[in-house]
Design a protein around this motif. Structure first.
Motif, PDB file in Angstrom:
ATOM      1  N   GLY A   1       0.809  -1.208   0.000  1.00 15.87           N
ATOM      2  CA  GLY A   1       0.000   0.000   0.000  1.00 15.87           C
ATOM      3  C   GLY A   1       0.842   1.257   0.000  1.00 15.87           C
ATOM      4  O   GLY A   1       0.534   2.240  -0.699  1.00 15.87           O
ATOM      5  N   LEU A   2       1.952   1.266   0.778  1.00 16.57           N
ATOM      6  CA  LEU A   2       2.869   2.410   0.775  1.00 16.57           C
ATOM      7  C   LEU A   2       3.520   2.583  -0.593  1.00 16.57           C
ATOM      8  O   LEU A   2       3.713   3.711  -1.074  1.00 16.57           O
ATOM      9  N   LEU A   3       3.857   1.461  -1.238  1.00 12.41           N
ATOM     10  CA  LEU A   3       4.455   1.514  -2.576  1.00 12.41           C
ATOM     11  C   LEU A   3       3.479   2.121  -3.577  1.00 12.41           C
ATOM     12  O   LEU A   3       3.875   2.934  -4.433  1.00 12.41           O
ATOM     13  N   ASN A   4       2.210   1.751  -3.501  1.00 10.36           N
ATOM     14  CA  ASN A   4       1.212   2.320  -4.410  1.00 10.36           C
ATOM     15  C   ASN A   4       1.089   3.828  -4.225  1.00 10.36           C
ATOM     16  O   ASN A   4       0.934   4.573  -5.205  1.00 10.36           O
ATOM     17  N   ILE A   5       1.149   4.294  -2.983  1.00 14.80           N
ATOM     18  CA  ILE A   5       1.076   5.743  -2.733  1.00 14.80           C
ATOM     19  C   ILE A   5       2.267   6.451  -3.354  1.00 14.80           C
ATOM     20  O   ILE A   5       2.129   7.519  -3.976  1.00 14.80           O
ATOM     21  N   CYS A   6       3.454   5.879  -3.217  1.00 15.09           N
ATOM     22  CA  CYS A   6       4.647   6.494  -3.802  1.00 15.09           C
ATOM     23  C   CYS A   6       4.572   6.522  -5.325  1.00 15.09           C
ATOM     24  O   CYS A   6       4.935   7.533  -5.961  1.00 15.09           O
ATOM     25  N   MET A   7       4.115   5.438  -5.926  1.00 14.00           N
ATOM     26  CA  MET A   7       4.051   5.394  -7.394  1.00 14.00           C
ATOM     27  C   MET A   7       2.968   6.308  -7.937  1.00 14.00           C
ATOM     28  O   MET A   7       3.116   6.875  -9.019  1.00 14.00           O
ATOM     29  N   GLU A   8       1.849   6.446  -7.217  1.00 10.25           N
ATOM     30  CA  GLU A   8       0.799   7.348  -7.678  1.00 10.25           C
ATOM     31  C   GLU A   8       1.278   8.794  -7.703  1.00 10.25           C
ATOM     32  O   GLU A   8       0.827   9.587  -8.534  1.00 10.25           O
ATOM     33  N   GLN A   9       2.204   9.136  -6.801  1.00  6.34           N
ATOM     34  CA  GLN A   9       2.764  10.487  -6.787  1.00  6.34           C
ATOM     35  C   GLN A   9       4.035  10.595  -7.620  1.00  6.34           C
ATOM     36  O   GLN A   9       4.691  11.630  -7.617  1.00  6.34           O
ATOM     37  N   ARG A  10       4.391   9.505  -8.309  1.00 10.83           N
ATOM     38  CA  ARG A  10       5.510   9.456  -9.247  1.00 10.83           C
ATOM     39  C   ARG A  10       6.842   9.699  -8.552  1.00 10.83           C
ATOM     40  O   ARG A  10       7.779  10.236  -9.141  1.00 10.83           O
ATOM     41  N   PHE A  11       6.930   9.301  -7.266  1.00  8.90           N
ATOM     42  CA  PHE A  11       8.186   9.409  -6.540  1.00  8.90           C
ATOM     43  C   PHE A  11       9.114   8.282  -6.972  1.00  8.90           C
ATOM     44  O   PHE A  11       8.728   7.107  -6.949  1.00  8.90           O
ATOM     45  N   VAL A  12      10.358   8.621  -7.318  1.00  8.85           N
ATOM     46  CA  VAL A  12      11.316   7.611  -7.736  1.00  8.85           C
ATOM     47  C   VAL A  12      12.134   7.108  -6.555  1.00  8.85           C
ATOM     48  O   VAL A  12      12.199   5.904  -6.281  1.00  8.85           O
ATOM     49  N   THR A  13      12.757   8.039  -5.835  1.00  5.12           N
ATOM     50  CA  THR A  13      13.613   7.649  -4.709  1.00  5.12           C
ATOM     51  C   THR A  13      12.824   6.909  -3.645  1.00  5.12           C
ATOM     52  O   THR A  13      13.244   5.861  -3.143  1.00  5.12           O
ATOM     53  N   ALA A  14      11.653   7.439  -3.274  1.00  3.19           N
ATOM     54  CA  ALA A  14      10.840   6.795  -2.256  1.00  3.19           C
ATOM     55  C   ALA A  14      10.366   5.427  -2.707  1.00  3.19           C
ATOM     56  O   ALA A  14      10.324   4.465  -1.906  1.00  3.19           O
ATOM     57  N   THR A  15      10.010   5.276  -3.980  1.00  3.48           N
ATOM     58  CA  THR A  15       9.560   3.982  -4.501  1.00  3.48           C
ATOM     59  C   THR A  15      10.667   2.935  -4.392  1.00  3.48           C
ATOM     60  O   THR A  15      10.444   1.811  -3.913  1.00  3.48           O
ATOM     61  N   LEU A  16      11.889   3.308  -4.821  1.00  5.82           N
ATOM     62  CA  LEU A  16      13.002   2.361  -4.742  1.00  5.82           C
ATOM     63  C   LEU A  16      13.365   2.050  -3.293  1.00  5.82           C
ATOM     64  O   LEU A  16      13.750   0.909  -2.973  1.00  5.82           O
ATOM     65  N   ASN A  17      13.213   3.017  -2.405  1.00  3.36           N
ATOM     66  CA  ASN A  17      13.537   2.775  -1.000  1.00  3.36           C
ATOM     67  C   ASN A  17      12.507   1.873  -0.324  1.00  3.36           C
ATOM     68  O   ASN A  17      12.849   1.082   0.562  1.00  3.36           O
ATOM     69  N   VAL A  18      11.234   1.987  -0.704  1.00  2.00           N
ATOM     70  CA  VAL A  18      10.222   1.071  -0.170  1.00  2.00           C
ATOM     71  C   VAL A  18      10.539  -0.360  -0.595  1.00  2.00           C
ATOM     72  O   VAL A  18      10.457  -1.308   0.213  1.00  2.00           O
ATOM     73  N   ILE A  19      10.935  -0.540  -1.860  1.00  2.00           N
ATOM     74  CA  ILE A  19      11.283  -1.881  -2.333  1.00  2.00           C
ATOM     75  C   ILE A  19      12.534  -2.393  -1.635  1.00  2.00           C
ATOM     76  O   ILE A  19      12.632  -3.577  -1.269  1.00  2.00           O
ATOM     77  N   GLU A  20      13.509  -1.502  -1.405  1.00  2.00           N
ATOM     78  CA  GLU A  20      14.720  -1.920  -0.687  1.00  2.00           C
ATOM     79  C   GLU A  20      14.391  -2.348   0.745  1.00  2.00           C
ATOM     80  O   GLU A  20      14.944  -3.343   1.242  1.00  2.00           O
ATOM     81  N   PHE A  21      13.491  -1.623   1.414  1.00  2.00           N
ATOM     82  CA  PHE A  21      13.125  -2.021   2.773  1.00  2.00           C
ATOM     83  C   PHE A  21      12.401  -3.368   2.768  1.00  2.00           C
ATOM     84  O   PHE A  21      12.550  -4.163   3.690  1.00  2.00           O
ATOM     85  N   SER A  22      11.618  -3.648   1.730  1.00  2.00           N
ATOM     86  CA  SER A  22      10.982  -4.958   1.604  1.00  2.00           C
ATOM     87  C   SER A  22      12.039  -6.053   1.481  1.00  2.00           C
ATOM     88  O   SER A  22      11.902  -7.141   2.060  1.00  2.00           O
ATOM     89  N   GLN A  23      13.128  -5.785   0.749  1.00  2.00           N
ATOM     90  CA  GLN A  23      14.220  -6.755   0.646  1.00  2.00           C
ATOM     91  C   GLN A  23      14.898  -6.979   1.993  1.00  2.00           C
ATOM     92  O   GLN A  23      15.161  -8.122   2.390  1.00  2.00           O
TER      93      GLN A  23
END
Length: 789
Positions: free
Chosen positions: A338-360
């Motif tokens: 859900g946090l990733l969807n919010i970041c992508m809807e706002q077209r954030f690049v850094t935040a999107t990649l950081n959410v995925i990194e935290f998932s890893q």
């Protein structure tokens, strides 16, 4: 006695209207229609280990896999004992019992009244034969001698009455019904106990409770619960909290605090007094790593954040907090999505990649900026330092250290990591063989154009090859072919012919036709192959099942099963904005995704294509894409998107249905005319029944019809005299209307004999019997059995 007679009358009514055998068949059809999807839904919720789970061979995952297997069995048992499991078992038990009941009733027929068959006599039997058969069977099945044969005795009595009455016997022999012609005969597939007056109150109460209480309550509770959540399963209040905290440059270290603020955690794992001491000691061990000034003032949020930090640091958790830790980790990735969807809807690049990194990091239980080599089985910091000495520290953070370790000869790995046993080295070899290794290729073009102009729609096709997966036999990687063959393709076949001759041109045209047929056939097979590999583009839509089973992940510290999930991101380097994204969903070695976006202004534009995994560190890849955008010509004032929108508007205008024709009664074809006539006929019949039942037809409408008929009678008489010979011929040779004549006879009759038979009352158009209480004596007034005594 009177009670038995009353029961006989009730059973008679039930026999005339209801059909017990048909009810069981109808009930079985309804149960199958309900049980089949319910069973599929229930079975699909049972957790089954995938057949290709390679992690079961690793000794590092043995403890987790054993625990997961025990939990899986416990989960299956708990689901079977839950309300869905009980409903599954009970429904199938009822279905089997119903099938056994139908098997036992296979000798019985659905409702069919045949007086000759009931009395066991031949059709056309004489009155004496009928009377003898009735006496014999009534003595055998009389309730005084055989109390359980009451229903059979009712049928025998009714059959005798029908065959001994000349009118009813004639009706039965002529129309198959003792009451005469009734049009289509319909029986109701419902049980006969519905007509029992003793059950009337219980049935009404059941209907009231089901329709007024149960259904509204269930719908209300469902709506109350579902309205709190968004489509991705995250509560609306949680999404609002995430939205307020995330920004374009939100770093990975802030993700635990943002995730801990979820309302689901505040409600699911609140602070408890009996956990205070253990939680305080755990907090002291991890608090030095907390991000300062993040605004953690809520005790529930601090508790969840403490648990997340303890898991990332691999700190032991007290037994009193184990259940809460399980709940937090079980919900973490759903909330991160859900946090990733919010970041992508706002077209954030850094935040999107950081959410995925935290998932890893959360999947592998690793601290921020940890070395990816710690993901390997049996690896600790000692093994990492040994590896870095012979691998070198260059690009260690990028994940290339795992790639170089995989490229090493197994014997060299064993020599440099001599402290590990052979079994441990085998686990490492298996891990490296299944660790993701991907390759990205792409193709970006504008349909039917060579240059890319401002405002054009760019079609980006990204092909991802996951080399660590097995070969895909259904994949065919063929380049796009042109619509026309290359020059010189047919030179060999045409070499023996003179150029520009008629024979040469004819042969060339034949070869061209063969090439086009083969080309179209290849394109057809390609489309079918693409549709089967990517069902989202076909008829199945969002409900499509992935091509292969999900790929398990090596995550020995994460208590739940994790699978590889990949996503392709397209980033505009200059603006640092997310242009598009697409998930890989087929779990196959080769997979293509399509991204469409508008070309920016004139110039050279740089894009980055990222392919990221949500479970492993160091396996993400990115490639650069450079595109030259040409300035649009002055006469081309509209962009491709605007032109496409204009084409859609034109298609919508073409698809608009024309206005109906008056001679088709508002329709556009003969078929619609027939449907309109049927609809008007039904409406007319309903209006007639309404007016006639209230006496309005007789009082107002019928006098008008009679006056119009009187005025038009001279004309109608002349026309009727001309048509009468044809009408007589039609009624004699084609269709006999006498059996429906009673519908139009004596429509204004005011008085009727109350003791008349049902047939007589229908002939005289007396419909008052429809309003009689069905639980009163049956419609056959001469129910007595004078010949019984």
């Amino acid at each position: 006695g009177s009670s038995w007679l009353r029961r006989r009358r009730v059973c008679t009514m039930a026999f005339e209207v209801f059909d017990d055998v048909a009810f069981y068949w109808f009930l079985m059809s309804v149960m199958v229609a309900v049980i089949a999807p319910m069973s599929y839904s229930f079975i699909s919720t049972l957790r089954l280990r995938p057949a290709n789970d390679w992690t079961v061979q690793l000794s590092s995952c043995k403890e987790k896999n054993d625990k997961a297997e025990r939990e899986r069995r416990r989960d299956i048992v708990s689901k079977l004992l839950g309300w869905r499991g009980v409903g599954f078992v009970v429904s199938w038990t009822l279905l089997v019992a119903l099938l056994m009941r139908l098997t036992a009733m296979q000798g019985e027929e659905m409702f069919s009244f045949n007086p000759f068959k009931i009395l066991e006599i031949e059709e056309g039997a004489t009155p004496n034969e009928i009377k003898k058969a009735y006496r014999r069977m009534s003595l055998q099945y009389h309730p005084d001698k055989n109390p359980e044969a009451g229903d059979i005795f009712v049928k025998i009595s009714k059959a005798y009455e029908v065959l001994t009455n000349d009118a009813t016997r004639e009706n039965y022999e002529k129309y198959g019904n003792p009451d005469g012609y009734h049009g289509t005969s319909v029986t109701i597939g419902l049980p006969s106990w519905l007509t029992d007056k003793d059950n009337e109150l219980a049935i009404l109460v059941a209907y009231f409770v089901a329709l007024i209480v149960i259904i509204p309550t269930v719908v209300g509770l469902w709506w109350r619960n579902s309205s709190k959540f968004l489509e991705d399963g995250v509560m609306q209040n949680t999404a609002y909290r995430f939205y307020r905290q995330v920004s374009e440059h939100t770093a990975t270290k802030f993700m635990p605090g943002i995730l801990a603020s979820a309302v689901e955690f505040c409600e699911g794992v609140p602070c408890k007094n009996n956990q205070a001491d253990d939680l305080s000691r755990l907090h002291k061990r991890v608090s030095e790593h907390f991000v300062k000034n993040q605004g953690d003032v809520n005790n529930d949020i601090m508790k969840v954040k403490t648990l997340l930090y303890a898991f990332l640091l691999r700190e032991p958790v007290p037994p009193s907090l184990q259940a809460d830790m399980q709940y937090v980790l079980g919900s973490a990735h759903r909330l991160l999505n859900g946090l990733l969807n919010i970041c992508m809807e706002q077209r954030f690049v850094t935040a999107t990649l950081n959410v995925i990194e935290f998932s890893q990091l959360l999947t592998q239980a690793l601290w921020f900026h940890s070395n990816p080599l710690l993901q390997l089985p049996h690896f600790d910091m000692t093994q990492v330092k040994n590896c870095m000495r012979f691998l070198g520290s260059k690009d260690a953070k990028s994940g290339s250290s795992i790639d170089r370790l995989r490229e090493m000869d197994p014997a060299a790995r064993r020599e440099n990591l001599s402290k590990l046993s052979e079994a441990q080295h085998n686990d490492i070899d298996l891990f490296l063989a299944n660790f993701p290794d991907i390759e990205i290729s792409f193709d970006a073009r504008v349909e039917d154009e060579e240059d890319v102009r401002e405002g054009d729609v760019l079609n980006l096709t990204v092909k991802v090859e996951r080399k660590h997966l097995s070969e895909d036999p259904t994949w065919v990687d063929s380049d796009e072919e042109g619509d026309e063959p290359d020059e010189g393709l047919f030179d060999k076949q045409l070499a023996h012919l003179e150029e520009d001759s008629d024979e040469y041109e004819t042969k060339k045209e034949e070869l061209m036709d063969e090439w086009r047929d083969a080309y179209f056939e290849r394109q057809k097979r390609k489309r079918e192959r693409e549709k089967s590999r990517n069902p989202q583009a076909g008829e199945l839509g969002f409900a499509a099942k992935p091509l292969n089973e999900p790929v398990p992940v090596h995550a020995p510290f994460f208590p739940f099963e994790r699978f590889e999930q990949w996503m392709v991101l397209l980033v505009d380097v200059k603006s640092n904005k997310l242009v598009g994204s697409q998930k890989l969903s087929q779990n196959s070695r080769f997979e293509k995704v399509q991204l469409k976006f508008l070309a920016p202004r004139e110039g050279v534009v740089h894009y980055e294509i990222h392919c990221v995994c949500s479970a492993y560190l160091g396996c993400d890849k990115k490639v650069l894409m450079k595109k030259s955008i040409v300035k649009r010509k002055e006469e081309e004032t509209k962009s491709a998107a605007e032109l496409a929108e204009d084409e859609d508007d034109e298609e919508e205008e073409e698809e608009e249905e024309p206005e109906g024709k008056w001679y088709y009664l508002g329709g556009n074809s003969v078929g619609e005319l027939i449907l309109n006539i049927i609809a008007l006929g039904i409406a007319g019949v309903m209006l007639f029944n309404f007016l006639y039942s209230r006496g309005l037809w007789q009082k107002y409408v019928q006098p008008i019809f009679e006056w119009v008929l009187l005025v038009l009678w001279p004309v109608l008489s002349v026309v009727g005299n001309k048509l009468l010979p044809w009408w007589m011929w039609f009624t004699v040779n084609v269709y006999d209307f006498r059996h429906i004549a009673f519908l139009f006879e004596n429509m204004t009759a005011a008085e009727f004999d109350a003791n008349a038979t049902l047939s007589t009352r229908i002939v005289k158009n007396d419909t008052s019997f429809l309003n009689e209480d069905p639980f009163k004596p049956n419609l056959y007034n001469t129910f007595g059995n004078p010949d019984l005594d």
